[in-house]
Design an enzyme around this catalytic site. Structure first.
Site, mmCIF file in Angstrom:
data_model
loop_
_atom_site.group_PDB
_atom_site.id
_atom_site.type_symbol
_atom_site.label_atom_id
_atom_site.label_comp_id
_atom_site.label_asym_id
_atom_site.label_seq_id
_atom_site.Cartn_x
_atom_site.Cartn_y
_atom_site.Cartn_z
ATOM 1 N N TYR A 26 -14.786 57.186 40.508
ATOM 2 C CA TYR A 26 -14.946 57.840 41.605
ATOM 3 C C TYR A 26 -15.866 56.886 42.498
ATOM 4 O O TYR A 26 -15.694 56.850 43.703
ATOM 5 C CB TYR A 26 -16.172 59.133 41.098
ATOM 6 C CG TYR A 26 -16.763 59.747 42.473
ATOM 7 C CD1 TYR A 26 -16.071 60.456 43.108
ATOM 8 C CD2 TYR A 26 -17.925 59.423 42.903
ATOM 9 C CE1 TYR A 26 -16.565 61.027 44.378
ATOM 10 C CE2 TYR A 26 -18.765 59.928 43.763
ATOM 11 C CZ TYR A 26 -17.820 60.888 44.526
ATOM 12 O OH TYR A 26 -18.687 61.372 45.829
ATOM 13 N N GLU A 91 -29.986 55.970 35.049
ATOM 14 C CA GLU A 91 -28.887 55.167 35.213
ATOM 15 C C GLU A 91 -27.596 55.771 35.872
ATOM 16 O O GLU A 91 -27.037 55.417 36.696
ATOM 17 C CB GLU A 91 -28.756 54.391 33.906
ATOM 18 C CG GLU A 91 -27.553 53.443 33.969
ATOM 19 C CD GLU A 91 -27.570 52.329 34.955
ATOM 20 O OE1 GLU A 91 -26.687 51.722 35.442
ATOM 21 O OE2 GLU A 91 -29.107 51.827 35.127
ATOM 22 N N VAL A 95 -21.345 64.881 37.127
ATOM 23 C CA VAL A 95 -20.689 66.006 36.690
ATOM 24 C C VAL A 95 -19.250 65.909 36.873
ATOM 25 O O VAL A 95 -18.958 65.465 38.220
ATOM 26 C CB VAL A 95 -21.464 67.135 37.274
ATOM 27 C CG1 VAL A 95 -20.832 68.589 36.885
ATOM 28 C CG2 VAL A 95 -22.861 67.298 37.007
ATOM 29 N N ILE A 104 -25.188 72.324 37.575
ATOM 30 C CA ILE A 104 -25.304 71.357 36.324
ATOM 31 C C ILE A 104 -25.840 70.177 36.913
ATOM 32 O O ILE A 104 -26.688 69.680 35.881
ATOM 33 C CB ILE A 104 -23.912 71.164 35.843
ATOM 34 C CG1 ILE A 104 -23.248 72.542 35.383
ATOM 35 C CG2 ILE A 104 -23.919 70.243 34.663
ATOM 36 C CD1 ILE A 104 -21.794 72.371 34.776
ATOM 37 N N TYR A 139 -29.452 64.364 46.411
ATOM 38 C CA TYR A 139 -30.687 63.754 45.872
ATOM 39 C C TYR A 139 -32.042 64.136 47.052
ATOM 40 O O TYR A 139 -33.153 64.459 46.675
ATOM 41 C CB TYR A 139 -30.555 62.340 45.691
ATOM 42 C CG TYR A 139 -29.933 61.956 44.696
ATOM 43 C CD1 TYR A 139 -29.893 62.654 43.481
ATOM 44 C CD2 TYR A 139 -28.643 60.852 44.893
ATOM 45 C CE1 TYR A 139 -29.188 62.180 42.166
ATOM 46 C CE2 TYR A 139 -27.961 60.686 43.548
ATOM 47 C CZ TYR A 139 -28.293 61.226 42.428
ATOM 48 O OH TYR A 139 -27.213 61.042 41.613
#
Length: 169
Positions: A26, A91, A95, A104, A139
């Site tokens: 990704y 780190e 998901v 999640i 975030y």
């Protein structure tokens, strides 16, 4: 969605290794993954572990088409800030794509925060790629702040031959 968050154990290393590769794909850096399942087993579950982990697991009836019930993970370790003391460094937070947007990732990050607070930490640190807008937005929505611009820090690394050279007296 029905899922649970729990401490990772050595038997989870195969799935964590799989998801590390998925995360690297990704992030467009799959060629940089050097860590193996065996490394995870040794480094995370020895007498003095280098990291700790948690996994997100779904019930058997919600498993992926490939048969996976472990659908997310977070790796973290404790660090120290010379200015503010104990800290926890996350780190990885990952998901699987088909399970995103179901709480999640928030549950994983929340658990890392809980573990950090229980250990006396007063900050949770992590990095995120500048092009990863969905993660940046997530975030920020959790109350995190981007210290790159505000404090001017750059994330630095020394590895390979440069690290070997630096280690020479």
């Amino acid at each position: 969605m029905d899922f649970s968050i729990r401490a990772a154990n050595v038997e989870d290393c195969k799935d964590v290794a799989r998801m590390i590769v998925e995360l690297a794909e990704y992030e467009k850096v799959a060629d940089q993954v050097k860590v193996t399942q065996r490394d995870l087993e040794q480094d995370g579950f020895s007498k003095n572990p280098f990291f700790h982990g948690i996994v997100a697991e779904v019930p058997e009836q919600l498993k992926t088409k490939d048969g996976h019930t472990k659908v997310g993970y977070a790796l973290y370790f404790y660090s120290y800030s010379s200015w503010s003391g104990r800290a926890v460094y996350m780190e990885d937070l990952y998901v699987m794509p088909e399970f995103r947007g179901k709480g999640i990732g928030k549950a994983l990050m929340s658990k890392v925060a809980q573990l950090g607070l229980a250990a006396g930490c007063n900050q949770l640190n992590f990095t995120v790629l500048d092009w990863n807008k969905p993660s940046l937005d997530f975030y920020l929505s959790q109350g995190s702040v981007d210290i790159t611009a505000g404090m001017g820090y750059h994330c630095m690394r020394c590895e390979g031959e440069a690290l070997e050279h630096l280690a020479q007296p």
